[in-house]
Design a protein around this motif. Structure first.
Motif, PDB file in Angstrom:
ATOM      1  N   ALA A 174     -47.688  15.059 -13.551  1.00 40.44           N
ATOM      2  CA  ALA A 174     -46.820  15.842 -14.428  1.00 40.44           C
ATOM      3  C   ALA A 174     -45.949  16.795 -13.611  1.00 40.44           C
ATOM      4  CB  ALA A 174     -47.661  16.623 -15.434  1.00 40.44           C
ATOM      5  N   GLU A 175     -46.523  17.382 -12.558  1.00 40.07           N
ATOM      6  CA  GLU A 175     -45.748  18.289 -11.697  1.00 40.07           C
ATOM      7  C   GLU A 175     -44.650  17.523 -10.972  1.00 40.07           C
ATOM      8  OE1 GLU A 175     -46.425  21.533  -8.086  1.00 40.07           O
ATOM      9  OE2 GLU A 175     -48.111  20.371  -8.861  1.00 40.07           O
ATOM     10  N   GLU A 176     -44.967  16.335 -10.463  1.00 44.36           N
ATOM     11  CA  GLU A 176     -43.949  15.502  -9.814  1.00 44.36           C
ATOM     12  C   GLU A 176     -42.807  15.207 -10.782  1.00 44.36           C
ATOM     13  OE1 GLU A 176     -46.702  12.913  -6.672  1.00 44.36           O
ATOM     14  OE2 GLU A 176     -45.994  11.996  -8.535  1.00 44.36           O
ATOM     15  N   PHE A 177     -43.176  14.824 -11.994  1.00 38.22           N
ATOM     16  CA  PHE A 177     -42.166  14.488 -13.000  1.00 38.22           C
ATOM     17  C   PHE A 177     -41.259  15.672 -13.286  1.00 38.22           C
ATOM     18  CE2 PHE A 177     -40.501  14.048 -17.245  1.00 38.22           C
ATOM     19  CZ  PHE A 177     -40.109  12.718 -17.314  1.00 38.22           C
ATOM     20  N   CYS A 178     -41.851  16.841 -13.458  1.00 37.04           N
ATOM     21  CA  CYS A 178     -41.065  18.019 -13.823  1.00 37.04           C
ATOM     22  C   CYS A 178     -40.224  18.531 -12.663  1.00 37.04           C
ATOM     23  CB  CYS A 178     -41.992  19.120 -14.331  1.00 37.04           C
ATOM     24  SG  CYS A 178     -42.754  18.735 -15.928  1.00 37.04           S
ATOM     25  N   GLY A 194     -34.210  15.626  -8.746  1.00 37.29           N
ATOM     26  CA  GLY A 194     -33.816  17.012  -8.920  1.00 37.29           C
ATOM     27  C   GLY A 194     -32.564  17.229  -9.731  1.00 37.29           C
ATOM     28  N   SER A 195     -31.814  16.181  -9.999  1.00 36.03           N
ATOM     29  CA  SER A 195     -30.530  16.348 -10.702  1.00 36.03           C
ATOM     30  C   SER A 195     -30.705  16.671 -12.179  1.00 36.03           C
ATOM     31  CB  SER A 195     -29.669  15.098 -10.552  1.00 36.03           C
ATOM     32  OG  SER A 195     -30.290  13.954 -11.091  1.00 36.03           O
ATOM     33  N   HIS A 196     -31.941  16.562 -12.699  1.00 32.83           N
ATOM     34  CA  HIS A 196     -32.176  16.890 -14.107  1.00 32.83           C
ATOM     35  C   HIS A 196     -32.036  18.384 -14.366  1.00 32.83           C
ATOM     36  CE1 HIS A 196     -35.933  17.215 -11.927  1.00 32.83           C
ATOM     37  NE2 HIS A 196     -36.510  17.877 -12.912  1.00 32.83           N
ATOM     38  N   SER A 239     -31.952  23.504 -18.393  1.00 29.94           N
ATOM     39  CA  SER A 239     -31.907  24.824 -17.785  1.00 29.94           C
ATOM     40  C   SER A 239     -33.203  25.059 -16.996  1.00 29.94           C
ATOM     41  CB  SER A 239     -31.725  25.904 -18.847  1.00 29.94           C
ATOM     42  OG  SER A 239     -32.790  25.864 -19.784  1.00 29.94           O
ATOM     43  N   THR A 240     -33.246  26.126 -16.225  1.00 27.42           N
ATOM     44  CA  THR A 240     -34.336  26.351 -15.273  1.00 27.42           C
ATOM     45  C   THR A 240     -35.717  26.282 -15.910  1.00 27.42           C
ATOM     46  OG1 THR A 240     -32.878  27.727 -13.945  1.00 27.42           O
ATOM     47  CG2 THR A 240     -35.236  27.922 -13.539  1.00 27.42           C
ATOM     48  N   ASN A 241     -35.905  26.939 -17.038  1.00 30.28           N
ATOM     49  CA  ASN A 241     -37.235  27.031 -17.645  1.00 30.28           C
ATOM     50  C   ASN A 241     -37.420  26.122 -18.855  1.00 30.28           C
ATOM     51  OD1 ASN A 241     -38.139  29.077 -15.840  1.00 30.28           O
ATOM     52  ND2 ASN A 241     -36.888  30.555 -16.981  1.00 30.28           N
ATOM     53  N   GLU A 242     -36.450  25.267 -19.122  1.00 30.92           N
ATOM     54  CA  GLU A 242     -36.513  24.423 -20.313  1.00 30.92           C
ATOM     55  C   GLU A 242     -37.472  23.251 -20.103  1.00 30.92           C
ATOM     56  OE1 GLU A 242     -33.485  21.849 -23.217  1.00 30.92           O
ATOM     57  OE2 GLU A 242     -32.739  22.850 -21.412  1.00 30.92           O
ATOM     58  N   LYS A 243     -38.332  23.016 -21.088  1.00 28.14           N
ATOM     59  CA  LYS A 243     -39.258  21.886 -21.030  1.00 28.14           C
ATOM     60  C   LYS A 243     -38.494  20.582 -21.260  1.00 28.14           C
ATOM     61  CE  LYS A 243     -43.266  22.139 -23.142  1.00 28.14           C
ATOM     62  NZ  LYS A 243     -44.316  22.102 -24.212  1.00 28.14           N
TER      63      LYS A 243
END
Length: 238
Positions: A10-14, A157-159, A128-132
């Motif tokens: 999940a961390e990799e995905f985010c 990272g482009s997301h 945005s930075t903190n958006e899920k």
């Protein structure tokens, strides 16, 4: 997966926008899904040849697809209950629902082709930075995905980068932005991507096809692509 691996994936995905999880389908399930894909893609192709445009389907000579794939065989419906799908979705999206289920097949790309399958694009605007994340594409590889057969290009990272310009249209491999990689995996693996990031279909330079089954998921507050309960009500229960 155990809780520690779920958290890592999940961390990799985010953070990166993708993760690859090996050996998620056994040989018999993989064969059954490919048989169902043969039937579905053939039926969709015949419908298109007769002037029918399936809902939510972009027509492209180098890409075949069949949406609502759960309709074609019980094995397709059963894969929706796959533990890894639910574990990863819960960790990233929280409560989630089915956005779509589609089988995708990249066909050989002739050397003189005027266009590829699909240019660089985002399916949804960047976060945005903190958006899920609001969406997650979980690709089960039904064949090996390699550089030669057009494995999907992604820009990790482009997301979360609003400043990145749209990559130029044209040959995907020639116009790839710095840092782009191809998402390679073996048949039976999962390759999950964040559709908020830039990605593109690679050029299939082989004589065979490359096939993926995408279980598209969305957060509870988002609307699915189609009304799945209405389409498949005879095979589902609430």
């Amino acid at each position: 997966m155990n809780p520690s691996e779920v958290a890592t994936r999940a961390e990799e995905f985010c953070e990166l926008g993708y993760t690859v999880i090996p050996r998620q389908l056994d040989e018999s399930t993989l064969a059954a899904l490919n048989d169902a894909a043969d039937h579905a893609l053939t039926a969709f192709s015949k419908a298109i040849d007769h002037g029918v445009k399936p809902a939510g389907t972009e027509l492209n000579p180098y890409m075949r697809s069949a949406r609502c794939f759960y309709c074609w065989d019980p094995v397709c419906r059963d894969i929706l209950a796959h533990d890894t799908v639910h574990q990863l979705a819960k960790a990233v999206l929280g409560p989630a629902k089915l956005w779509d289920m589609v089988v995708l097949e990249a066909l050989p790309l002739p050397k003189n082709a005027q266009l590829g399958a699909y240019d660089w694009h985002r399916d949804f605007p960047p976060l945005s930075t903190n958006e899920k994340p609001a969406y997650m594409w979980i690709f089960f590889c039904l064949t090996d995905t390699t550089p030669e057969n057009g494995a999907t290009w992604i820009l990790p990272g482009s997301h979360r980068n609003f400043d990145l310009p749209q990559p130029r249209k044209g040959a995907v491999s020639a116009n790839r932005p710095d840092g782009a990689i191809q998402l390679c995996a073996k048949a039976g693996d999962i390759a999950a991507i964040n559709p908020h990031m830039f990605h593109a279909v690679g050029e299939n330079q082989t004589t065979g096809h490359r096939r993926l089954l995408n279980i598209g998921l969305c957060r509870q507050d988002r609307r699915p692509l189609l009304n799945h309960w209405e389409i498949a009500k005879s095979g589902f229960s609430h």
